[in-house]
Scaffold this active site. Structure first.
Site, mmCIF file in Angstrom:
data_model
loop_
_atom_site.group_PDB
_atom_site.id
_atom_site.type_symbol
_atom_site.label_atom_id
_atom_site.label_comp_id
_atom_site.label_asym_id
_atom_site.label_seq_id
_atom_site.Cartn_x
_atom_site.Cartn_y
_atom_site.Cartn_z
ATOM 1 N N ASP A 1 -0.265 5.166 0.935
ATOM 2 C CA ASP A 1 -0.525 6.155 1.977
ATOM 3 C C ASP A 1 -0.647 5.518 3.355
ATOM 4 O O ASP A 1 -1.387 4.544 3.533
ATOM 5 C CB ASP A 1 -1.803 6.932 1.661
ATOM 6 C CG ASP A 1 -1.621 7.852 0.468
ATOM 7 O OD1 ASP A 1 -0.804 8.783 0.560
ATOM 8 O OD2 ASP A 1 -2.269 7.614 -0.569
ATOM 9 N N ASP B 1 0.857 -1.179 0.000
ATOM 10 C CA ASP B 1 0.000 0.000 0.000
ATOM 11 C C ASP B 1 0.904 1.244 0.000
ATOM 12 O O ASP B 1 2.096 1.160 0.298
ATOM 13 C CB ASP B 1 -0.900 -0.040 1.231
ATOM 14 C CG ASP B 1 -1.714 1.221 1.407
ATOM 15 O OD1 ASP B 1 -2.349 1.654 0.426
ATOM 16 O OD2 ASP B 1 -1.718 1.773 2.516
#
Length: 304
Positions: free
Chosen positions: A104, A102
């Site tokens: 953020d 991922d």
């Protein structure tokens, strides 16, 4: 009149006073002891918030401080039986591990520059965080129909560059973010100048389910779920494959001394890279299927 002897000084009346005093002392000691025993049933104030949160099934989520989500002395009755596939190395050479990352709050944290508090910015920079400013194309339009430009300040999670370098030595890297490409693509260009990500996936590649939006279905990357793992601060991102996920602590600019990437996540991924099937070990460590069931998400929605 003769002088009083020492024996006469300690008269029966004096002895009664001493007995009364000792009785009072014993009484107060008993009360004090009972108070101490009662306090022993309650945690210290500094631990009370974590203890109360861990007892709540609706909001308790304890990601990766020491690679543990929930402690189990023994698997609960609803636990899945997940058995590693038994490959013979000679007949079936082990494939390279695929690690889906991922963006953020996992690898970086980003703030709209105009709304970033000055104190937080100063704390992050003085704490040694690597940072940069970015121009991102917004989906919004200017008055004349031109794309709007957003200015973003990005802080890298400590150890990010070294983490990606060491991880790429034994795994194939895939970036999978629910962020829009106009924002995420230039950001990833900055943190991945060596093009270590073999694939980049943005919001259009996520799917919506009846339980959550922007879910990351790992089968769009590989049909073989034995050798793929996703690292994400939002566990609902991998709700479809709960035994392939590593939930990590969210990263923010207020954590300049975070060590998760190099000290926690990288050693775990290295361990997983040596297994034929990552799922039994991940289930043993995090018990994510059981956690999802507590959130009201049934096993029928999973791909195992």
């Amino acid at each position: 009149m003769g002088e009083l002897t020492q024996a006469e000084v300690y008269s029966p009346r004096t002895q009664q006073v001493w007995r009364a005093l000792l009785s009072w002392l014993a009484f107060f000691f008993q009360i004090f002891f009972q108070i101490i025993r009662a306090l022993g049933h309650y945690p210290l104030l500094s631990f009370s918030s974590s203890s109360s949160s861990s007892s709540s099934s609706s909001s308790s989520f304890k990601p990766l401080p020491s690679v543990e989500l929930v402690e189990h002395d023994s698997p609960p009755p609803s636990a899945l039986e997940i058995t590693a596939l038994d490959y013979s190395p000679a007949d079936h050479p082990i494939q390279k591990l695929t690690v889906v990352l991922d963006l953020d709050e996992t690898l970086v944290c980003a703030y709209e520059t105009s709304s970033l508090p000055a104190a937080l910015r100063t704390q992050a920079i003085e704490g040694g965080l690597n940072w940069f400013e970015l121009e991102c194309v917004s989906i919004d339009k200017e008055g004349e129909g031109k794309p709007k430009i957003n200015y973003v300040t990005v802080f890298e999670r400590p150890g990010l560059k070294e983490f990606l370098k060491k991880l790429s030595e034994f795994a194939d890297l895939v970036l999978f973010t629910a962020g829009l490409e106009g924002y995420a693509r230039p950001l990833v260009d900055r943190i991945d100048e060596e093009n270590r990500f073999s694939l980049r996936l943005y919001r259009p590649s996520t799917i919506s389910t009846e339980y959550r939006e922007h879910v990351k279905d790992l089968t769009c990357i590989s049909k073989d779920l034995c050798r793929i793992v996703i690292v994400d601060n939002n566990p609902f991102s991998f709700v479809l494959q709960p035994v392939n996920g590593i939930p990590c602590i969210p990263f923010s600019a207020g954590q300049p001394h975070d060590t998760q990437l190099l000290d926690v996540i990288l050693p775990l991924l290295k361990q997983l890279s040596e297994l034929n099937d990552v799922r039994p070990l991940l289930y043993e460590k995090f018990h994510m299927p059981d956690w999802f069931q507590k959130q009201g998400i049934p096993a029928s929605s999973w791909t195992l």
